[in-house]
Enzyme design. Structure first.
Site, PDB file in Angstrom:
ATOM      1  N   GLY A   1      45.686 -40.837  65.855  1.00 42.33           N
ATOM      2  CA  GLY A   1      44.110 -40.930  66.145  1.00 42.33           C
ATOM      3  C   GLY A   1      44.537 -42.554  66.274  1.00 42.33           C
TER       4      GLY A   1
ATOM      5  N   ILE B   1      45.214 -21.743  82.785  1.00 42.65           N
ATOM      6  CA  ILE B   1      45.494 -20.551  81.739  1.00 42.65           C
ATOM      7  C   ILE B   1      45.731 -20.271  82.674  1.00 42.65           C
ATOM      8  CG2 ILE B   1      46.117 -19.078  79.780  1.00 42.65           C
ATOM      9  CD1 ILE B   1      46.471 -22.035  79.472  1.00 42.65           C
TER      10      ILE B   1
ATOM     11  N   GLU C   1      55.084 -33.907  70.656  1.00 45.98           N
ATOM     12  CA  GLU C   1      54.075 -32.493  71.270  1.00 45.98           C
ATOM     13  C   GLU C   1      53.739 -32.872  72.507  1.00 45.98           C
ATOM     14  OE1 GLU C   1      52.753 -35.788  69.347  1.00 45.98           O
ATOM     15  OE2 GLU C   1      50.775 -35.548  69.381  1.00 45.98           O
TER      16      GLU C   1
ATOM     17  N   ASP D   1      44.469 -29.528  80.184  1.00 49.67           N
ATOM     18  CA  ASP D   1      44.837 -28.851  81.235  1.00 49.67           C
ATOM     19  C   ASP D   1      46.879 -29.402  81.319  1.00 49.67           C
ATOM     20  OD1 ASP D   1      43.176 -26.593  80.661  1.00 49.67           O
ATOM     21  OD2 ASP D   1      42.107 -27.845  82.675  1.00 49.67           O
TER      22      ASP D   1
ATOM     23  N   ASP E   1      27.056 -27.119  90.201  1.00 47.31           N
ATOM     24  CA  ASP E   1      26.844 -28.100  89.113  1.00 47.31           C
ATOM     25  C   ASP E   1      27.138 -29.284  90.477  1.00 47.31           C
ATOM     26  OD1 ASP E   1      27.348 -27.262  87.192  1.00 47.31           O
ATOM     27  OD2 ASP E   1      29.676 -27.820  86.664  1.00 47.31           O
TER      28      ASP E   1
ATOM     29  N   GLY F   1      38.847 -20.774  81.005  1.00 45.83           N
ATOM     30  CA  GLY F   1      40.096 -20.700  81.645  1.00 45.83           C
ATOM     31  C   GLY F   1      40.767 -21.038  82.671  1.00 45.83           C
ATOM     32  N   LYS F   2      40.701 -21.772  83.396  1.00 46.07           N
ATOM     33  CA  LYS F   2      40.833 -21.837  84.466  1.00 46.07           C
ATOM     34  C   LYS F   2      42.163 -22.695  84.051  1.00 46.07           C
ATOM     35  CE  LYS F   2      37.364 -24.600  86.385  1.00 46.07           C
ATOM     36  NZ  LYS F   2      36.334 -24.767  85.856  1.00 46.07           N
TER      37      LYS F   2
ATOM     38  N   CYS G   1      52.564 -40.829  65.263  1.00 44.32           N
ATOM     39  CA  CYS G   1      52.174 -42.386  66.080  1.00 44.32           C
ATOM     40  C   CYS G   1      51.080 -42.748  64.715  1.00 44.32           C
ATOM     41  CB  CYS G   1      50.931 -41.975  67.046  1.00 44.32           C
ATOM     42  SG  CYS G   1      50.846 -42.937  68.234  1.00 44.32           S
ATOM     43  N   LEU G   2      49.838 -42.692  64.336  1.00 46.45           N
ATOM     44  CA  LEU G   2      48.884 -42.777  63.185  1.00 46.45           C
ATOM     45  C   LEU G   2      49.882 -42.661  62.058  1.00 46.45           C
ATOM     46  CD1 LEU G   2      47.252 -44.789  62.231  1.00 46.45           C
ATOM     47  CD2 LEU G   2      45.445 -42.879  62.776  1.00 46.45           C
TER      48      LEU G   2
ATOM     49  N   HIS H   1      55.089 -39.853  70.940  1.00 42.62           N
ATOM     50  CA  HIS H   1      54.283 -37.807  70.380  1.00 42.62           C
ATOM     51  C   HIS H   1      55.381 -36.851  71.234  1.00 42.62           C
ATOM     52  CE1 HIS H   1      50.040 -38.968  70.120  1.00 42.62           C
ATOM     53  NE2 HIS H   1      50.784 -40.996  70.442  1.00 42.62           N
TER      54      HIS H   1
HETATM   55  N1  GLN Z   1      45.892 -46.291  66.652  1.00 42.33           N
HETATM   56  C1  GLN Z   1      47.252 -46.308  66.266  1.00 42.33           C
HETATM   57  C2  GLN Z   1      47.625 -47.359  67.580  1.00 42.33           C
HETATM   58  O1  GLN Z   1      46.531 -47.858  68.399  1.00 42.33           O
HETATM   59  C3  GLN Z   1      47.814 -44.547  66.343  1.00 42.33           C
HETATM   60  C4  GLN Z   1      47.564 -43.985  67.999  1.00 42.33           C
HETATM   61  C5  GLN Z   1      47.875 -43.155  68.086  1.00 42.33           C
HETATM   62  O2  GLN Z   1      48.185 -42.159  66.526  1.00 42.33           O
HETATM   63  N2  GLN Z   1      48.200 -42.313  69.122  1.00 42.33           N
HETATM   64  O3  GLN Z   1      48.899 -47.798  67.154  1.00 42.33           O
END
Ligand code: GLN
Length: 538
Positions: free
Chosen positions: A357, A21, A512, A73, A150, A18-19, A384-385, A510
């Site tokens: 996705g 955080i 989020e 992060d 490492d 958790g560096k 998005c998707l 997005h």
């Molecule tokens: N695969 C879709 C696209 O490239 C959606 C991408 C995503 O959900 N971030 O448009």
């Protein structure tokens, strides 16, 4: 010009301590004391950015306003500090080498043998100071990815050693995060791994100034003394980082341990006022004392690894606290949803989010999920998707466009309702070639989107190649799915919604990535509210 101070955070013993955080919590405390603070992350892998990494392996790829595909992060940094980050905040070994090799090809080192030291380390040092030299920050915290010892971290560690030397004691310090494991058979906390890890750091010429020790049990004064004596730090600089219920507790825990005070002292900076954490603690109080619970299904194909949907999960934390409700996120693997089991899988849900996705695996499950929420009037947020699946489902089941699809999944679909964008058609490289980062979105009045944002123009972050095919827009709108947000320059559809549904909103961008503790994202806040209403009316 004022001297920017540098704090380097290294990790020892094991990964996943958790560096990020710890770095974010320290930054939060310094910011709350009135210091302009930023955080950057240096990653030792050879990918130029994490955009091409599988979420299973590396967790979510976080996208900044300037369109950088970065380590997750950076999401924590933004959520804690409520300040945007950028490409400059995330550097990988791949990016460093790419830049040095490009310089070599341009002839910038003509006549010289290009080597790890000094060329790679100089490039790293330059990047470590990029934000510091902007004049915008009093303190720059640099998290070094990986674990000390490492092979691949060596150039970073050597760069830190040189920076400490160049800048001098009071201008740069090192915090080393380690693990103090508990051996239950012996009933003891063990300091040896920390001693070895500090020694490894010393072999590279770096003496840790502060130790942050991850532990499952309280460190006694005696253990702290022992760690201090064997690791060459003051005992006040041995900071316990005990397992917390939530990452959002960590700033307060670090405040109690005095991490910020010790760091300021080492940097010869005044403590100023006590950190102002009022709004942070208000959020924590609401988060920890919810008045009720809602169940939200998260439909995606990377659900096995929590980190794959990190920002979505954190957005629910923020939006839940804002609504005084606990959001219980139920992960549902899209690949295993069938018409026969969907009733069972979705039983008890108050809302469903269909996740972003790439590729065709699991998409039919996502389409089934959208059909279910549309027909059962369950609150729905598509991202998005997830938005593209909402469009495909509507095309197939409402507009009777059989086999409608995205050309990403089926090139020869008779109804390409989601398709490749014109300006992308010439691009074949997969790295850094998507429509990325912040783009404007105009919002139509009298829509759910307007009710949510209360604004005619917003800016949200993107990461996609495909888009709504506007040749079909009229058909969709006639049948009850409208475009309520669109890019003002290109008309690209950014938000679709179904006005006759209690809450059916899906975005090409997005949300989020922009939700923070201080600013929970309105889309999530309203979605959670809709789920609460759904529960109430059941
Ligand atoms: N695969 C879709 C696209 O490239 C959606 C991408 C995503 O959900 N971030 O448009």
């Amino acid at each position: 010009m004022k001297q920017t101070k540098y704090i380097f955070v290294t990790g020892g013993v094991t990964s996943s301590l958790g560096k990020g955080i710890i770095a974010a919590s320290l930054a939060k405390l310094l910011q709350a004391r009135g210091y302009n603070t930023t955080i950057q992350k240096f990653d030792p892998y050879i990918n130029v950015d994490p955009g091409t990494l599988n979420p299973y392996e590396h967790g979510e790829c976080y996208v900044t306003n300037d369109g950088a595909e970065t380590d997750l992060d950076l999401g924590h940094y933004e959520r804690f500090l409520n300040k945007p980050t950028s490409q400059a905040n995330n550097v990988t070994t791949g990016r460093v080498y790419l830049s040095v090799i490009e310089k070599e090809r341009r002839g910038e080192f003509l006549g010289k043998t290009v080597q790890v030291i000094p060329h790679i380390t100089n490039e790293i040092k330059e990047r470590m100071q990029l934000l510091g030299k902007s004049g915008d920050y009093d303190i720059v915290i640099t998290e070094i990815g990986g674990t000390v010892g490492d092979i691949e971290s060596l150039p970073y560690i050597e760069s830190v050693r040189q920076m400490l030397w160049d800048l001098g004691e009071e201008n740069a310090i090192v915090i080393h995060l380690t693990l103090v494991p508990y051996l239950s058979a012996a009933g003891e906390l063990k300091t040896k791994p920390t001693q070895h890890s500090v020694k490894t750091l010393m072999e590279s010429g770096i003496k840790a100034d502060i130790l942050v020790c991850r532990t499952e049990h309280e460190l006694s004064g005696e253990i702290k003394q022992k760690l201090a004596a064997f690791c060459n730090v003051k005992s006040e600089a041995v900071i316990q980082s005990i397992d917390a219920d939530t990452i959002y507790d960590v700033p307060n825990l670090m405040l109690e341990e005095g991490l910020d005070r010790v760091a300021l002292k080492k940097l010869n900076l005044p403590e100023k006022s006590l950190p102002d954490l009022k709004s942070w603690n208000d959020f924590l109080h609401r988060f920890k004392n919810p008045k009720q619970t809602v169940n939200i299904g998260l439909v995606g194909k990377y659900v096995e690894l929590q980190d794959s949907y990190k920002s979505i999960l954190e957005s629910f934390v923020h939006a839940g606290a804002e609504n005084n409700v606990k959001v219980n996120v139920v992960s549902i693997h899209s690949e295993y949803i069938t018409p026969n089991n969907i009733n069972d899988k979705f039983k008890g849900l108050d809302g469903v989010l269909v996740a972003p996705g790439f590729g065709s695996r699991g998409i039919e499950g996502k389409v089934l999920a959208v059909k279910y929420v549309r027909e059962n009037k369950l609150p729905f947020l598509g991202i998005c998707l997830g938005m593209q699946m909402a469009v495909i489902e509507f095309a197939r089941n409402v507009l009777n466009m059989q086999n409608a699809n995205s050309t990403e999944m089926n090139d020869s679909t008779p109804y390409p309702v989601i398709t490749f964008m014109e300006e992308q058609k010439t691009i074949t490289d997969k790295g850094g070639t998507m429509r990325l980062g912040g783009w404007d979105c105009a919002i139509k009045s009298n829509t759910k989107a307007f009710e949510i944002y209360q604004s005619e123009l917003i800016n949200e972050r993107h990461r996609h190649r495909y888009e709504f095919n506007s040749n079909y827009l009229e058909d969709f709108e006639k049948a009850g799915m409208i475009a309520s947000g669109y890019n003002p320059e290109t008309n690209l559809v950014e938000i679709v919604e179904i006005p006759s549904h209690p809450f059916f909103v899906a975005a090409q961008y997005h949300p989020e990535y922009k939700s923070t503790v201080a600013n929970p994202h309105p889309l999530f806040v309203h979605f959670v509210k809709a789920a609460m209403n759904k529960k109430l009316n059941n």
